[in-house]
Design a protein around this motif. Structure first.
Motif, PDB file in Angstrom:
ATOM      1  N   MET A 125       3.921 -63.466  62.453  1.00  0.00           N
ATOM      2  CA  MET A 125       3.514 -62.125  62.072  1.00  0.00           C
ATOM      3  C   MET A 125       2.164 -62.194  61.378  1.00  0.00           C
ATOM      4  O   MET A 125       2.007 -62.899  60.377  1.00  0.00           O
ATOM      5  N   HIS A 126       1.190 -61.458  61.912  1.00  0.00           N
ATOM      6  CA  HIS A 126      -0.130 -61.374  61.304  1.00  0.00           C
ATOM      7  C   HIS A 126      -0.236 -60.092  60.479  1.00  0.00           C
ATOM      8  O   HIS A 126       0.111 -59.014  60.959  1.00  0.00           O
ATOM      9  N   VAL A 127      -0.707 -60.220  59.251  1.00  0.00           N
ATOM     10  CA  VAL A 127      -0.892 -59.074  58.358  1.00  0.00           C
ATOM     11  C   VAL A 127      -2.369 -59.014  57.984  1.00  0.00           C
ATOM     12  O   VAL A 127      -2.925 -59.987  57.468  1.00  0.00           O
ATOM     13  N   LYS A 128      -2.983 -57.863  58.235  1.00  0.00           N
ATOM     14  CA  LYS A 128      -4.412 -57.703  57.976  1.00  0.00           C
ATOM     15  C   LYS A 128      -4.723 -57.844  56.495  1.00  0.00           C
ATOM     16  O   LYS A 128      -3.993 -57.334  55.642  1.00  0.00           O
ATOM     17  N   VAL A 129      -5.826 -58.537  56.183  1.00  0.00           N
ATOM     18  CA  VAL A 129      -6.289 -58.706  54.807  1.00  0.00           C
ATOM     19  C   VAL A 129      -7.811 -58.642  54.786  1.00  0.00           C
ATOM     20  O   VAL A 129      -8.467 -58.680  55.837  1.00  0.00           O
ATOM     21  N   THR A 130      -8.353 -58.550  53.589  1.00  0.00           N
ATOM     22  CA  THR A 130      -9.797 -58.724  53.386  1.00  0.00           C
ATOM     23  C   THR A 130     -10.020 -60.171  52.970  1.00  0.00           C
ATOM     24  O   THR A 130      -9.538 -60.582  51.907  1.00  0.00           O
ATOM     25  N   PRO A 131     -10.699 -60.968  53.789  1.00  0.00           N
ATOM     26  CA  PRO A 131     -10.784 -62.406  53.497  1.00  0.00           C
ATOM     27  C   PRO A 131     -11.727 -62.696  52.349  1.00  0.00           C
ATOM     28  O   PRO A 131     -12.600 -61.891  52.024  1.00  0.00           O
ATOM     29  N   PRO A 132     -11.569 -63.851  51.721  1.00  0.00           N
ATOM     30  CA  PRO A 132     -12.517 -64.242  50.672  1.00  0.00           C
ATOM     31  C   PRO A 132     -13.895 -64.486  51.256  1.00  0.00           C
ATOM     32  O   PRO A 132     -14.034 -64.905  52.415  1.00  0.00           O
ATOM     33  N   ALA A 133     -14.908 -64.232  50.463  1.00  0.00           N
ATOM     34  CA  ALA A 133     -16.288 -64.352  50.953  1.00  0.00           C
ATOM     35  C   ALA A 133     -16.641 -65.790  51.302  1.00  0.00           C
ATOM     36  O   ALA A 133     -17.513 -66.035  52.149  1.00  0.00           O
ATOM     37  N   GLU A 134     -15.988 -66.773  50.670  1.00  0.00           N
ATOM     38  CA  GLU A 134     -16.363 -68.174  50.863  1.00  0.00           C
ATOM     39  C   GLU A 134     -16.091 -68.662  52.283  1.00  0.00           C
ATOM     40  O   GLU A 134     -16.872 -69.432  52.843  1.00  0.00           O
ATOM     41  N   ASN A 135     -14.954 -68.277  52.885  1.00  0.00           N
ATOM     42  CA  ASN A 135     -14.611 -68.803  54.214  1.00  0.00           C
ATOM     43  C   ASN A 135     -13.889 -67.749  55.057  1.00  0.00           C
ATOM     44  O   ASN A 135     -12.717 -67.918  55.405  1.00  0.00           O
ATOM     45  N   PRO A 136     -14.557 -66.657  55.402  1.00  0.00           N
ATOM     46  CA  PRO A 136     -13.901 -65.577  56.145  1.00  0.00           C
ATOM     47  C   PRO A 136     -13.421 -65.977  57.532  1.00  0.00           C
ATOM     48  O   PRO A 136     -12.421 -65.443  58.028  1.00  0.00           O
ATOM     49  N   THR A 137     -14.127 -66.909  58.197  1.00  0.00           N
ATOM     50  CA  THR A 137     -13.744 -67.274  59.559  1.00  0.00           C
ATOM     51  C   THR A 137     -12.378 -67.943  59.610  1.00  0.00           C
ATOM     52  O   THR A 137     -11.707 -67.912  60.647  1.00  0.00           O
ATOM     53  N   LEU A 138     -11.951 -68.534  58.500  1.00  0.00           N
ATOM     54  CA  LEU A 138     -10.640 -69.175  58.452  1.00  0.00           C
ATOM     55  C   LEU A 138      -9.518 -68.168  58.676  1.00  0.00           C
ATOM     56  O   LEU A 138      -8.427 -68.527  59.135  1.00  0.00           O
ATOM     57  N   TYR A 139      -9.797 -66.909  58.377  1.00  0.00           N
ATOM     58  CA  TYR A 139      -8.768 -65.867  58.448  1.00  0.00           C
ATOM     59  C   TYR A 139      -8.843 -65.045  59.733  1.00  0.00           C
ATOM     60  O   TYR A 139      -8.017 -64.168  59.952  1.00  0.00           O
ATOM     61  N   LYS A 140      -9.822 -65.301  60.582  1.00  0.00           N
ATOM     62  CA  LYS A 140     -10.011 -64.507  61.797  1.00  0.00           C
ATOM     63  C   LYS A 140      -9.053 -64.977  62.887  1.00  0.00           C
ATOM     64  O   LYS A 140      -9.071 -66.128  63.303  1.00  0.00           O
ATOM     65  N   ASN A 141      -8.185 -64.053  63.342  1.00  0.00           N
ATOM     66  CA  ASN A 141      -7.212 -64.427  64.366  1.00  0.00           C
ATOM     67  C   ASN A 141      -7.742 -64.123  65.763  1.00  0.00           C
ATOM     68  O   ASN A 141      -8.877 -63.682  65.930  1.00  0.00           O
ATOM     69  N   THR A 142      -6.922 -64.350  66.772  1.00  0.00           N
ATOM     70  CA  THR A 142      -7.389 -64.200  68.153  1.00  0.00           C
ATOM     71  C   THR A 142      -7.538 -62.744  68.578  1.00  0.00           C
ATOM     72  O   THR A 142      -8.061 -62.473  69.668  1.00  0.00           O
ATOM     73  N   LEU A 143      -7.077 -61.801  67.755  1.00  0.00           N
ATOM     74  CA  LEU A 143      -7.343 -60.389  68.005  1.00  0.00           C
ATOM     75  C   LEU A 143      -8.585 -59.913  67.255  1.00  0.00           C
ATOM     76  O   LEU A 143      -8.848 -58.714  67.167  1.00  0.00           O
ATOM     77  N   GLU A 144      -9.302 -60.874  66.659  1.00  0.00           N
ATOM     78  CA  GLU A 144     -10.612 -60.620  66.038  1.00  0.00           C
ATOM     79  C   GLU A 144     -10.550 -59.808  64.750  1.00  0.00           C
ATOM     80  O   GLU A 144     -11.494 -59.104  64.413  1.00  0.00           O
ATOM     81  N   PHE A 145      -9.428 -59.869  64.013  1.00  0.00           N
ATOM     82  CA  PHE A 145      -9.420 -59.294  62.675  1.00  0.00           C
ATOM     83  C   PHE A 145      -8.901 -60.338  61.689  1.00  0.00           C
ATOM     84  O   PHE A 145      -8.209 -61.300  62.075  1.00  0.00           O
ATOM     85  N   ALA A 146      -9.249 -60.168  60.414  1.00  0.00           N
ATOM     86  CA  ALA A 146      -8.843 -61.127  59.382  1.00  0.00           C
ATOM     87  C   ALA A 146      -7.395 -60.872  58.991  1.00  0.00           C
ATOM     88  O   ALA A 146      -6.987 -59.725  58.768  1.00  0.00           O
ATOM     89  N   SER A 147      -6.632 -61.942  58.892  1.00  0.00           N
ATOM     90  CA  SER A 147      -5.210 -61.794  58.572  1.00  0.00           C
ATOM     91  C   SER A 147      -4.681 -63.034  57.876  1.00  0.00           C
ATOM     92  O   SER A 147      -5.335 -64.084  57.842  1.00  0.00           O
ATOM     93  N   VAL A 148      -3.489 -62.870  57.308  1.00  0.00           N
ATOM     94  CA  VAL A 148      -2.657 -64.019  56.968  1.00  0.00           C
ATOM     95  C   VAL A 148      -1.475 -63.983  57.933  1.00  0.00           C
ATOM     96  O   VAL A 148      -1.147 -62.940  58.500  1.00  0.00           O
ATOM     97  N   MET A 149      -0.867 -65.115  58.149  1.00  0.00           N
ATOM     98  CA  MET A 149       0.222 -65.190  59.114  1.00  0.00           C
ATOM     99  C   MET A 149       1.441 -65.853  58.495  1.00  0.00           C
ATOM    100  O   MET A 149       1.335 -66.746  57.656  1.00  0.00           O
ATOM    101  N   ILE A 150       2.609 -65.355  58.918  1.00  0.00           N
ATOM    102  CA  ILE A 150       3.889 -65.899  58.474  1.00  0.00           C
ATOM    103  C   ILE A 150       4.677 -66.301  59.711  1.00  0.00           C
ATOM    104  O   ILE A 150       4.826 -65.514  60.650  1.00  0.00           O
ATOM    105  N   GLN A 151       5.180 -67.525  59.736  1.00  0.00           N
ATOM    106  CA  GLN A 151       6.035 -67.950  60.843  1.00  0.00           C
ATOM    107  C   GLN A 151       7.395 -67.289  60.704  1.00  0.00           C
ATOM    108  O   GLN A 151       7.985 -67.261  59.622  1.00  0.00           O
ATOM    109  N   THR A 152       7.908 -66.743  61.805  1.00  0.00           N
ATOM    110  CA  THR A 152       9.218 -66.098  61.799  1.00  0.00           C
ATOM    111  C   THR A 152      10.102 -66.691  62.891  1.00  0.00           C
ATOM    112  O   THR A 152       9.613 -67.150  63.929  1.00  0.00           O
TER     113      THR A 152
END
Length: 384
Positions: free
Chosen positions: A164-191
């Motif tokens: 499950m991907h949940v949209k977030v505002t990523p930290p300024a230091e490393n935003p690309t780490l949060y960019k998923n394959t749908l091209e928005f920043a998220s955190v993900m939880i395995q379900t």
């Protein structure tokens, strides 16, 4: 697995009376008999504002009250104080905002309401191991596996794996780490879920750009499979995962040679839709999961607690057969690169041999016609 509300009231009593969670005193008895804050609201108001029924709200508030009153880190609170905290938190989960009219309704200012959301999220997320349980016994595994087989025809599967991907505002230091394959920043939880939409496992809150295979391999449930805790079973996972003796993936298009392979891939897709519907129902009931705002590079604890709290509440709502507030929209599929074609003449792995044997056994039609997966499109929200 789905149980009737009466069974979950017994679970509640067990929660109260075990592991030092419940120590009956005259104060507890007096609190349990006192008026509840949400008794003044009708069912329609409660559902429209909090997405839960009255009995389910009572269950949730009692869990929070007992946890608070038995935790030395919190000041004891009476029933109405706890009800106010729970209502504010549930409104935030349901709507993603904390409007002044709700805070005024329960008598909390903005600071107290924010503290309430943080406290309730922490307590609910701490209950995840009690309310989100992977089938641990042989009989439980058989029950889940038979239900999955009834829906899609695939045997020995004890859950459907997803993220499950949940949209977030990523930290300024490393935003690309949060960019998923749908091209928005998220955190993900395995379900992992069953075909009725109950969550069986959730873990590993990670930046949205993390490869799902990496998340799976570092998860506790993956280690349990490798150590043989779950017997000769597997979970059903999408093409973004690597086929193994524990994760059953679809066949690569180049490997589909006959009608049995085609039928298997169709059945596999039908099983995966259960995961997409489960994640969709979470975001339907809990609109806070549409966007959880800023995250800190040093810790994902704040957003993880909210997500885990919503997962616990999802399973409780399922047990009480609380309907969704809106029409269900399944989670969109996140695109992943197609795995490279296996070289011609390459030796089959153990997992490929096992999968091929299963396909022949379960999906081969001697008449030459494609074997049809069992009828039924999975679970319907509100059933238990």
């Amino acid at each position: 697995m789905a149980y009737a509300p009466a069974v979950w009231l017994a679970v509640q009593e067990h929660f109260f009376r075990t592991d030092n969670y419940y120590r009956p005193t005259s104060t507890h008895v007096q609190e349990r008999s006192s008026a509840r804050l949400f008794d003044q609201f009708d069912d329609a108001f409660l559902f429209n504002n909090f997405n839960f029924s009255g009995p389910c709200l009572t269950f949730i508030a009692d869990l929070i009250r007992v946890s608070l009153n038995n935790d030395a880190n919190f000041q004891p609170k009476d029933s109405q104080e706890v009800d106010a905290m729970v209502l504010v938190a549930l409104h935030f989960y349901a709507k993603g905002i904390l409007p002044k009219k709700i805070m005024d309704l329960v008598g909390l200012d903005k600071e107290a309401a924010t503290d309430a959301v943080n406290t309730v999220s922490k307590l609910l997320s701490g209950m995840a191991e009690r309310f989100i349980t992977f089938p641990g016994s042989h009989n439980d595994r058989v029950s889940v596996a038979l239900a999955i087989k009834d829906v899609c025809g695939i045997p020995n599967a004890v859950g459907v794996l997803g993220c499950m991907h949940v949209k977030v505002t990523p930290p300024a230091e490393n935003p690309t780490l949060y960019k998923n394959t749908l091209e928005f920043a998220s955190v993900m939880i395995q379900t992992i879920c069953d075909v009725d939409g109950n969550l069986l496992a959730v873990e590993r809150c990670s930046p949205g750009g993390t490869p799902v295979q990496q998340v799976w391999e570092s998860s506790v449930i993956s280690q349990h499979f490798k150590q043989g805790y779950n017997g000769p079973t597997w979970v059903i996972g999408g093409k973004e995962y690597q086929l193994s003796t524990h994760v059953l993936t679809p066949k690569h298009p180049s490997e589909v040679k006959n009608t049995a392979d085609t039928a298997y891939n169709e059945a596999h897709s039908q099983a995966l839709s259960c995961s997409l519907k489960t994640i969709g129902s979470l975001k339907n009931r809990f609109r806070c999961l549409e966007d959880l705002g800023p995250v800190h590079s040093s810790s994902l604890d704040r957003v993880a607690r909210v997500i885990y709290a919503c997962c616990v509440l999802h399973n409780i709502a399922k047990k009480f057969s609380v309907p969704l507030p809106r029409k269900l929209v399944p989670e969109p599929v996140h695109p992943v690169p197609q795995a490279p074609e296996k070289p011609r003449g390459a030796t089959l792995s153990e997992a490929e041999v096992i999968r091929d044997d299963m396909i022949v056994t379960c999906f081969h039609d001697p008449s030459g016609e494609s074997s049809q997966a069992a009828d039924g499109g999975g679970w319907e929200e509100g059933e238990s």
